[in-house]
Scaffold this active site. Structure first.
Site, PDB file in Angstrom:
ATOM      1  N   GLY A 165       0.947  -1.311   0.104  1.00  0.00           N
ATOM      2  CA  GLY A 165       0.003   0.080  -0.046  1.00  0.00           C
ATOM      3  C   GLY A 165       0.659   1.155  -0.073  1.00  0.00           C
ATOM      4  N   CYS A 192     -27.865  -7.869 -17.414  1.00  0.00           N
ATOM      5  CA  CYS A 192     -27.037  -7.377 -18.667  1.00  0.00           C
ATOM      6  C   CYS A 192     -28.041  -7.789 -19.793  1.00  0.00           C
ATOM      7  CB  CYS A 192     -25.920  -8.359 -18.730  1.00  0.00           C
ATOM      8  SG  CYS A 192     -25.025  -8.350 -20.431  1.00  0.00           S
ATOM      9  N   CYS A 218     -26.260 -11.059 -21.727  1.00  0.00           N
ATOM     10  CA  CYS A 218     -25.989 -12.370 -21.294  1.00  0.00           C
ATOM     11  C   CYS A 218     -26.763 -12.648 -20.026  1.00  0.00           C
ATOM     12  CB  CYS A 218     -24.429 -12.592 -20.772  1.00  0.00           C
ATOM     13  SG  CYS A 218     -24.128 -11.687 -19.415  1.00  0.00           S
ATOM     14  N   CYS A 248     -22.600  -5.802 -19.753  1.00  0.00           N
ATOM     15  CA  CYS A 248     -21.513  -6.138 -18.716  1.00  0.00           C
ATOM     16  C   CYS A 248     -20.516  -5.448 -19.566  1.00  0.00           C
ATOM     17  CB  CYS A 248     -21.175  -7.627 -18.849  1.00  0.00           C
ATOM     18  SG  CYS A 248     -22.165  -8.948 -18.191  1.00  0.00           S
ATOM     19  N   CYS A 277     -18.988 -11.408 -20.339  1.00  0.00           N
ATOM     20  CA  CYS A 277     -20.322 -11.715 -20.970  1.00  0.00           C
ATOM     21  C   CYS A 277     -20.305 -12.512 -22.179  1.00  0.00           C
ATOM     22  CB  CYS A 277     -20.478 -10.212 -21.507  1.00  0.00           C
ATOM     23  SG  CYS A 277     -22.193  -9.788 -22.212  1.00  0.00           S
TER      24      CYS A 277
END
Lengths: 199, 315, 368
Positions: B46, B255, B258, B280, B286
């Site tokens: 980090g 979506c 899909c 998506c 997808c």
């Protein structure tokens, strides 16, 4: 699940760019997964007790911008060799090095003297390459922390017993600290400062 | 005089095209510098490691940080995937993928599961990442405290002293004004209980994927010259308050192509009448779902065929 | 529609072709040669070398041709090339007192040792369009030769320095010199790194900052102590030889500004100064640079840091046009994922508020 032992020797190449890449990825793998051992392959022809794995790590990481300190028990050949192949300055002051190479894990220098970085720049700290006799996984000291799923066990021979206490103290001052790469003749395992050691 | 054969230009013969450029474009000395920075980044999860970012043949702001990381990572055994907004076929993703195919000859893929290195802008793939994968993020502004303190000299002190109060104050001001935390992307996280980190401009929807992820995540900011990392299996917590816990966005729709309800959706305006659909953002996710026989309510429509990758436009 | 950017491979190829056509223009007009740019667009070449941080006139000319005259784009091309070059040696500092001077002016003294030399300059041209240049096949222009001075020429600043009127930094070969292309800058920045950043900083940005200081935002009363332009030798000391070897001449512009004086009970008053140096003939740039260099000394000189041009983080983080143009222009890349995140939240916030409003209206009616 990734093996705890990864062999990269099959991938050896003649192009220095590709060799550097392969060695770096092996080091990155061990640094991001403390306790995972990687075999670097046996590059022949290194003088005075310098492990081929240590030489490979130096070739991949050390150069004119990263002064190297070598433990005083090393022969002049080792310094000459690394100066020649890495183009790095080899310095006497332990406090000022970017990389510290310790040829014998049973004869450690005072690790506290390596640069741990500054509060605002903890990255300006030393990386130690310590040569050991053998690395075994599955028993030994218990490691935890970032990079480790739960815990992992690591047993090192040819390493001073109080090394693990030093690693615990190193963790106490996080984010300051040094990072360690342990090398046998052919393998490496890394212990970043973030590692938690249970002896 | 030293030997260092890799210092010479065009030394590498690993790629048969673009003679004169080294394998992976960058010279070996630059790569070593970046590689050292990557290792420190991994050792201090980090924390933003400064590095001497180089000009790349793409503009700053277009992924040069990620590109420099990838240039230092990729080798002959890698399979490389590049996505922008979750899609493999957006122009900048295409451009970056082509660049690396050219300077490294690396094998490329659109399949998340096949990739060993995935360079991304703004998304984490929907398919769960694996242990042998490395995510490379393109980061515009790496400093999560930048919006509360524009000065680098100050933010560096704040990180050193772990003085993160201002960050919570800012989030709390959101709550006071809007009744909720109004940060929706680049949502700050705390890594391994120490550093507050910018996860790059991914939607907060993707933040939970960073927590205890089996993959290694590397972040590169080229213009700002910072590298940082989240190692595998590392605690990554999105900042929040007890009474306002962290939440991800959700959609009423699925979506259109899909039918997925668990993925991040992009909105597409279909015509001037304002008809719209959701698809998506992760194109590989997808199309994989469609290949398995899952279809959404819009899947049969001719005017969305292009979105399904059936008739890529040519101009 | 916007998603049409998908399937981009062909689109990218086409864009390159179209740009090629745009660059070439009307094919009935002869193509511009790199040598023509090199010879006849020399000031553009100089700017590109300076901000591109690479002294290579033919490559800078090529970059200008490739960029269709977009100098910031050309600078970027040169930088991207530069980054792939290995660094074999660091040159010795160039000594501008040994410059083969082609232009030299001082605004602070009527005459100076070595004399003032106007040289090539736009300074006293009347800015009237010269329509004769529009006619092709200009015959060569005879130049009234100005006698060019020989031998070393001391700098005006050194003369002031000898009298103690200005502080001249003492050369120190032992001191490590920063390299901003090697190490990222960190704050506070040392002057060597600051000068390097300014040398490749955007001319327009530095010009505006210098100007702002003249108008009172961090005022420091500059006088052009000396501006000189000409050729200097570059030399290196190869390890294996151990002595200095000249590797060539480069054209540079140099400017030293004499600025407001400082002093107190303990210290005799003296002038302060700012420095500017660039590859090629870039007078406007080095003048602006020297004012900004002086402004950035505010911290060291114990002045208030209140104006933008005195703020090193502000100046140095925003002076690089390769960085700036990239980030500003990256906004044209798709951001629909992030935009969607905001859109989802904004819609739900509006919905909630509208619901509350109707609820309030309703309950209000009931009470009435």
């Amino acid at each position: 699940m990734l093996e705890h032992r990864v062999d990269t020797t099959e991938q050896r190449a003649t192009d220095p760019a590709l060799d550097n890449q392969r060695i770096f990825r092996a080091i990155l793998l061990t640094m991001s997964r403390p306790g995972t051992v990687t075999t670097l392959g046996n590059l022949p022809g290194h003088p005075g007790g310098l492990h081929p794995a240590s030489a490979a790590v130096c070739m991949a990481l050390v150069d004119m911008d990263s002064p190297l300190w070598i433990s005083p028990d090393a022969s002049e050949d080792v310094a000459t060799h690394l100066k020649f192949y890495c183009g790095c300055p080899v310095i006497r002051k332990q406090e000022e090095c970017s990389f510290g190479l310790v040829l014998n894990g049973l004869d450690l220098p005072d690790l506290e003297r390596f640069n741990p970085g500054e509060a605002e720049y903890p990255d300006r700290s030393a990386t130690l390459i310590i040569q050991v006799a053998s690395i075994e996984v599955g028993h030994g000291v218990r490691l935890g922390g970032p990079g480790i799923n739960g815990q992992t066990l690591l047993n090192i021979t040819g390493l001073q017993a109080d090394f693990w206490e030093s690693m615990q103290q190193n963790r106490q001052r996080f984010p300051l600290g040094y990072d360690v790469i342990l090398t046998t003749e052919t393998e490496i395992v890394s212990l970043p400062r973030s590692v938690q050691v249970e002896i | 005089m030293t030997y260092q054969e890799d210092l010479m230009p065009g030394k590498s013969d690993a790629t048969d095209n673009d003679a004169g450029y080294n394998y992976g474009y960058l010279n070996e000395q630059t790569k070593r510098m970046i590689r050292r920075a990557i290792l420190k980044a991994v050792a201090i999860p980090g924390y933003q490691v400064p590095f001497a970012g180089r000009e790349m043949p793409m503009p700053y702001g277009w992924g040069t940080g990620g590109i420099q990381l990838s240039a230092c990572l990729l080798g002959p055994n890698d399979v490389f995937k590049v996505i922008d907004q979750g899609a493999d076929d957006t122009t900048n993703a295409v451009s970056i993928r082509k660049f690396f195919a050219r300077v490294t000859g690396v094998e490329t893929t659109e399949k998340t599961g096949e990739a060993t290195v995935i360079q991304t802008r703004h998304r984490i793939p929907e398919a769960p990442l694996q242990e042998d994968q490395i995510m490379v993020y393109q980061v515009p502004i790496p400093e999560p405290l930048r919006w509360v303190e524009p000065r680098e000299s100050e933010t560096r002190k704040m990180h050193a002293l772990e003085e993160y109060g201002v960050m919570h104050v800012q989030l709390y001001e959101d709550i006071a004004r809007h009744g909720r935390i109004a940060t929706n992307f680049m949502y700050p996280v705390k890594v391994d209980g120490r550093y507050i980190m910018c996860p790059s401009p991914i939607p907060k929807f993707d933040n939970p994927k960073l927590d205890m992820s089996p993959a290694l995540h590397l972040f590169g900011a080229g213009r700002e010259k910072r590298i940082y990392a989240v190692p595998p299996y590392t605690d990554v917590k999105s900042l929040d308050f007890e009474d306002h816990p962290f939440q991800v966005e959700s959609w009423d729709a699925c979506c259109g192509l899909c039918g997925a309800r668990d993925s991040y959706l992009d909105e597409v305006i279909l015509n001037d009448e304002g008809e719209r659909m959701f698809v998506c953002s992760d194109t590989d996710y997808c199309s994989s779902r469609r290949a398995q026989g899952n279809f959404g309510p819009m899947a049969g429509r001719e005017d969305v065929a292009e979105l399904m990758g059936e008739s890529p436009q040519t101009a | 529609m916007y998603v049409a950017v998908k399937g981009g491979e062909k689109a990218i190829e086409n864009a390159h072709k179209l740009m090629g056509e745009e660059r070439r223009g009307d094919p009935s007009v002869p193509e511009l040669g790199v040598d023509q740019i090199l010879q006849q667009m020399r000031l553009a070449v100089d700017r590109v070398m300076c901000e591109g941080a690479l002294y290579d006139p033919p490559l800078a000319a090529l970059a200008i041709k490739q960029a269709a005259g977009d100098l910031v784009e050309a600078i970027f091309l040169l930088r991207a090339y530069r980054t792939t070059l290995p660094r074999l040696y660091a040159s010795r500092p160039v000594d501008t007192t040994t410059m083969h001077v082609r232009r030299r002016v001082s605004a602070t003294f009527k005459d100076i040792p070595g004399g003032q030399l106007l040289g090539p300059t736009f300074d006293y041209t009347h800015r009237l369009l010269d329509f004769s240049l529009a006619a092709e096949s200009q015959s060569s222009i005879a130049v009234a030769t100005e006698s060019e001075p020989e031998g070393p020429m001391s700098r005006v600043m050194d003369l002031l320095g000898d009298e103690g009127l200005i502080e001249i930094p003492t050369p120190n070969d032992q001191q490590h010199v920063s390299d901003i292309t090697h190490d990222p800058i960190s704050f506070p920045v040392k002057r060597d790194a600051r000068l390097q950043s300014l040398a490749r900083g955007d001319e327009g940005f530095l010009l505006a900052l210098g100007y702002s200081s003249q108008r009172g935002f961090g005022n420091n009363h500059p006088f052009a102590g000396e501006i000189r332009m000409g050729e200097v030798a570059v030399s290196i000391v190869p390890d294996e030889l151990g002595f200095e070897v000249e590797i060539g001449d480069i054209t540079v512009s140099e400017c030293e500004m004499v600025t407001s004086f400082k002093g107190n009970k303990e210290e005799l008053p003296r002038f302060t100064s700012g420095y500017g140096l660039s590859f090629g003939y870039n007078e406007r740039k080095v003048m602006a640079m020297s004012i900004v260099d002086r402004s950035l000394q505010a911290r060291e000189l114990g002045e208030d840091v209140s104006a933008p041009c005195q703020d090193e983080e502000f100046v140095l983080y925003h002076s690089d046009n390769v960085e700036a143009q990239g980030f500003v222009q990256h906004l044209k890349l798709p951001h629909y994922v992030d935009f969607q995140a905001d859109l989802v939240m904004l819609r739900s916030m509006r919905e909630e508020i509208m619901k509350q409003d109707t609820h309030r209206e309703k309950s209000g009616e009931e009470v009435a």
